[in-house]
Design a protein around this motif. Sequence first.
Motif, PDB file in Angstrom:
ATOM      1  N   SER A 346       0.810  -1.211   0.000  1.00  0.00           N
ATOM      2  CA  SER A 346       0.000   0.000   0.000  1.00  0.00           C
ATOM      3  C   SER A 346       0.847   1.266   0.000  1.00  0.00           C
ATOM      4  O   SER A 346       0.348   2.345  -0.312  1.00  0.00           O
ATOM      5  CB  SER A 346      -0.926   0.018   1.218  1.00  0.00           C
ATOM      6  OG  SER A 346      -1.812  -1.078   1.190  1.00  0.00           O
ATOM      7  N   GLN A 347       2.124   1.171   0.370  1.00  0.00           N
ATOM      8  CA  GLN A 347       2.979   2.353   0.480  1.00  0.00           C
ATOM      9  C   GLN A 347       4.049   2.413  -0.604  1.00  0.00           C
ATOM     10  O   GLN A 347       4.871   3.316  -0.619  1.00  0.00           O
ATOM     11  CB  GLN A 347       3.641   2.374   1.864  1.00  0.00           C
ATOM     12  CG  GLN A 347       2.644   2.352   3.002  1.00  0.00           C
ATOM     13  CD  GLN A 347       3.312   2.210   4.356  1.00  0.00           C
ATOM     14  OE1 GLN A 347       4.509   2.445   4.485  1.00  0.00           O
ATOM     15  NE2 GLN A 347       2.545   1.837   5.360  1.00  0.00           N
ATOM     16  N   LYS A 358       1.495   6.093   4.025  1.00  0.00           N
ATOM     17  CA  LYS A 358       0.154   6.632   3.837  1.00  0.00           C
ATOM     18  C   LYS A 358      -0.717   6.228   5.016  1.00  0.00           C
ATOM     19  O   LYS A 358      -0.615   5.106   5.524  1.00  0.00           O
ATOM     20  CB  LYS A 358      -0.492   6.090   2.551  1.00  0.00           C
ATOM     21  CG  LYS A 358       0.253   6.368   1.267  1.00  0.00           C
ATOM     22  CD  LYS A 358      -0.558   5.871   0.080  1.00  0.00           C
ATOM     23  CE  LYS A 358       0.199   6.023  -1.220  1.00  0.00           C
ATOM     24  NZ  LYS A 358       1.305   5.061  -1.329  1.00  0.00           N
ATOM     25  N   GLN A 362      -6.149   7.639   3.549  1.00  0.00           N
ATOM     26  CA  GLN A 362      -5.707   8.131   2.241  1.00  0.00           C
ATOM     27  C   GLN A 362      -5.966   7.047   1.206  1.00  0.00           C
ATOM     28  O   GLN A 362      -5.265   6.052   1.135  1.00  0.00           O
ATOM     29  CB  GLN A 362      -4.208   8.481   2.300  1.00  0.00           C
ATOM     30  CG  GLN A 362      -3.693   9.174   1.060  1.00  0.00           C
ATOM     31  CD  GLN A 362      -2.250   9.624   1.226  1.00  0.00           C
ATOM     32  OE1 GLN A 362      -1.731   9.650   2.351  1.00  0.00           O
ATOM     33  NE2 GLN A 362      -1.599   9.976   0.128  1.00  0.00           N
ATOM     34  N   ARG A 363      -6.993   7.246   0.400  1.00  0.00           N
ATOM     35  CA  ARG A 363      -7.462   6.211  -0.509  1.00  0.00           C
ATOM     36  C   ARG A 363      -6.955   6.368  -1.946  1.00  0.00           C
ATOM     37  O   ARG A 363      -7.305   5.567  -2.802  1.00  0.00           O
ATOM     38  CB  ARG A 363      -9.003   6.184  -0.533  1.00  0.00           C
ATOM     39  CG  ARG A 363      -9.661   6.045   0.827  1.00  0.00           C
ATOM     40  CD  ARG A 363      -9.102   4.915   1.640  1.00  0.00           C
ATOM     41  NE  ARG A 363      -9.215   3.631   0.972  1.00  0.00           N
ATOM     42  CZ  ARG A 363      -8.629   2.524   1.411  1.00  0.00           C
ATOM     43  NH1 ARG A 363      -7.860   2.557   2.484  1.00  0.00           N
ATOM     44  NH2 ARG A 363      -8.787   1.387   0.750  1.00  0.00           N
ATOM     45  N   ARG A 364      -6.170   7.396  -2.227  1.00  0.00           N
ATOM     46  CA  ARG A 364      -5.601   7.579  -3.566  1.00  0.00           C
ATOM     47  C   ARG A 364      -4.092   7.488  -3.513  1.00  0.00           C
ATOM     48  O   ARG A 364      -3.458   7.892  -2.540  1.00  0.00           O
ATOM     49  CB  ARG A 364      -5.992   8.942  -4.150  1.00  0.00           C
ATOM     50  CG  ARG A 364      -7.444   9.094  -4.510  1.00  0.00           C
ATOM     51  CD  ARG A 364      -7.816   8.320  -5.746  1.00  0.00           C
ATOM     52  NE  ARG A 364      -7.036   8.696  -6.932  1.00  0.00           N
ATOM     53  CZ  ARG A 364      -7.172   8.105  -8.119  1.00  0.00           C
ATOM     54  NH1 ARG A 364      -8.048   7.123  -8.274  1.00  0.00           N
ATOM     55  NH2 ARG A 364      -6.432   8.495  -9.141  1.00  0.00           N
ATOM     56  N   HIS A 365      -3.512   6.912  -4.560  1.00  0.00           N
ATOM     57  CA  HIS A 365      -2.063   6.834  -4.688  1.00  0.00           C
ATOM     58  C   HIS A 365      -1.614   7.856  -5.725  1.00  0.00           C
ATOM     59  O   HIS A 365      -1.990   7.786  -6.900  1.00  0.00           O
ATOM     60  CB  HIS A 365      -1.637   5.429  -5.114  1.00  0.00           C
ATOM     61  CG  HIS A 365      -0.194   5.339  -5.508  1.00  0.00           C
ATOM     62  ND1 HIS A 365       0.839   5.394  -4.592  1.00  0.00           N
ATOM     63  CD2 HIS A 365       0.398   5.213  -6.738  1.00  0.00           C
ATOM     64  CE1 HIS A 365       1.996   5.301  -5.228  1.00  0.00           C
ATOM     65  NE2 HIS A 365       1.757   5.189  -6.522  1.00  0.00           N
ATOM     66  N   SER A 374      -6.155   4.361  -7.591  1.00  0.00           N
ATOM     67  CA  SER A 374      -6.656   4.119  -6.242  1.00  0.00           C
ATOM     68  C   SER A 374      -5.618   3.368  -5.419  1.00  0.00           C
ATOM     69  O   SER A 374      -4.730   2.699  -5.965  1.00  0.00           O
ATOM     70  CB  SER A 374      -7.965   3.330  -6.294  1.00  0.00           C
ATOM     71  OG  SER A 374      -7.719   2.006  -6.723  1.00  0.00           O
ATOM     72  N   ARG A 375      -5.723   3.475  -4.114  1.00  0.00           N
ATOM     73  CA  ARG A 375      -4.778   2.814  -3.224  1.00  0.00           C
ATOM     74  C   ARG A 375      -4.796   1.300  -3.422  1.00  0.00           C
ATOM     75  O   ARG A 375      -3.752   0.651  -3.476  1.00  0.00           O
ATOM     76  CB  ARG A 375      -5.144   3.175  -1.779  1.00  0.00           C
ATOM     77  CG  ARG A 375      -4.305   2.504  -0.701  1.00  0.00           C
ATOM     78  CD  ARG A 375      -4.965   2.685   0.660  1.00  0.00           C
ATOM     79  NE  ARG A 375      -4.176   2.101   1.733  1.00  0.00           N
ATOM     80  CZ  ARG A 375      -3.470   2.802   2.611  1.00  0.00           C
ATOM     81  NH1 ARG A 375      -3.434   4.130   2.520  1.00  0.00           N
ATOM     82  NH2 ARG A 375      -2.807   2.205   3.579  1.00  0.00           N
ATOM     83  N   ASP A 376      -6.006   0.713  -3.552  1.00  0.00           N
ATOM     84  CA  ASP A 376      -6.124  -0.736  -3.703  1.00  0.00           C
ATOM     85  C   ASP A 376      -5.566  -1.200  -5.044  1.00  0.00           C
ATOM     86  O   ASP A 376      -4.935  -2.265  -5.126  1.00  0.00           O
ATOM     87  CB  ASP A 376      -7.583  -1.164  -3.562  1.00  0.00           C
ATOM     88  CG  ASP A 376      -8.129  -0.891  -2.168  1.00  0.00           C
ATOM     89  OD1 ASP A 376      -7.313  -0.766  -1.231  1.00  0.00           O
ATOM     90  OD2 ASP A 376      -9.362  -0.802  -2.024  1.00  0.00           O
ATOM     91  N   ASN A 378      -3.173   0.219  -6.754  1.00  0.00           N
ATOM     92  CA  ASN A 378      -1.712   0.297  -6.670  1.00  0.00           C
ATOM     93  C   ASN A 378      -1.149  -0.918  -5.925  1.00  0.00           C
ATOM     94  O   ASN A 378      -0.168  -1.531  -6.365  1.00  0.00           O
ATOM     95  CB  ASN A 378      -1.307   1.577  -5.949  1.00  0.00           C
ATOM     96  CG  ASN A 378       0.186   1.651  -5.700  1.00  0.00           C
ATOM     97  OD1 ASN A 378       0.974   1.854  -6.614  1.00  0.00           O
ATOM     98  ND2 ASN A 378       0.579   1.463  -4.439  1.00  0.00           N
TER      99      ASN A 378
END
Length: 424
Positions: A346-347, A358, A362-365, A374-376, A378
């Motif tokens: 996730s980071q 993050k 924080q749901r956006r990358h 999106s974080r997921d 990524n």
Amino acid sequence: MVQRKVTYRLYPTAAQLAALEHQRWVHCLLWNEALAERRQAWSERQESLGFSAQCKRLTEWRTQSKLLRDINAQSEQVTLKRLDLAFQHFFRRIKNGETPGFPRFKPLHRFKGWGYKTHGDGWRLMTNERMKHGTLRLSGIGKVAIRGKPRTPGTPKTCELFCRNGRWYASVTLNCEPARQRGDTLGGLDWGLETFATVATPAGTETIDNPRYLARTLDEIRRVQRDISRKEEEARKASGKTRRFPVSNRLQRAYEHLRRLHRKVANQRHDFQHQTTARLVGQFAVLGLEALNIRTMTASGGQYKKGLNRSILDAAGGAFHQLLGYKAEEAGTWAMEAPTRHLKPSQTCHACGRQEKKSLGQRRHECPCGASCSRDENAARVLMNWAKQQLSGREPGRCVEGGKTESSPDDPARPVKRETHAIA
């Protein structure tokens, strides 16, 4: 040859139901008597009784008690073996510095059932060639009608009978050779709560919606629980007892209603996870996963995590990975868990590999290299890239067997362990 379990539901007649309850009571009595003997031997003589010693005592008890003589001897040995395993786990927990949890006496409602060691000794499964439905012949009970079928037929080895929410089931262990269709795609999967899973492939990204079965039924569960609390309080006041108060028919019906609601949620979740994992195994040849520690994830603490424990447990990520693992083994595909603390999906940026901490909210990358998603998504792409690196130089599609791979000892790849329970 591997072992898989299939669960059949029993449909006993009134007489067979009474016989089942009687045998459960005898096995519960045997458990408590064997436990009392172990405790007495230690307190009086500092002697630690083992399984073999208690099996010899069982032979003596059977000559003295008609109750024990009327029950299959091997099934009684299984009950003694379970008690012996309980003591082994007790000593293991002491050695590891965990909470010991000394084996305790069991009332009948906490004693779920008993088992048989050998097919043909006390029990026999009689079905068609696909092992679908049929009857189960039990010593002292007769032929009981059953419903259920395994995905892969095999040779019956052992059987466990148990009662759950007033219904009787038989869990039969089979020796079989399961096989599944497998895909030919590389992918990475990030399990989550906003969406149940985000799956990345070289061609794009797919999301699997979180069904949230518990959340759909939670209002009704709360209503029934409030109804039960009110009825229990009335029963306590009427009887003057805080424990073991009389249970009225209305209260018993409320208990049954609550059990049905929880059983429905569990069945829905179980069916969804089986269908999802079967579809993923049929689509992918290589799938990278994130190692999950559900116990740590549901520990109290954290501003953003507060209130998420119920949702984490409802999504059942641990069970999802287990089901995916044994299905991947049957299909001969790779399903590997990445070392989360080292990789930090996730980071880490999937495009350039840059790591930046993050928060959970924080749901956006967004990365200075230009990557934006999106974080997921990524995290899923990071896991896909990691799986591709792990399999470089190896033959894709090799089955992960027994929780081990052909990698070197310092390889951080940790495949999903095989789950021994199959679909009923």
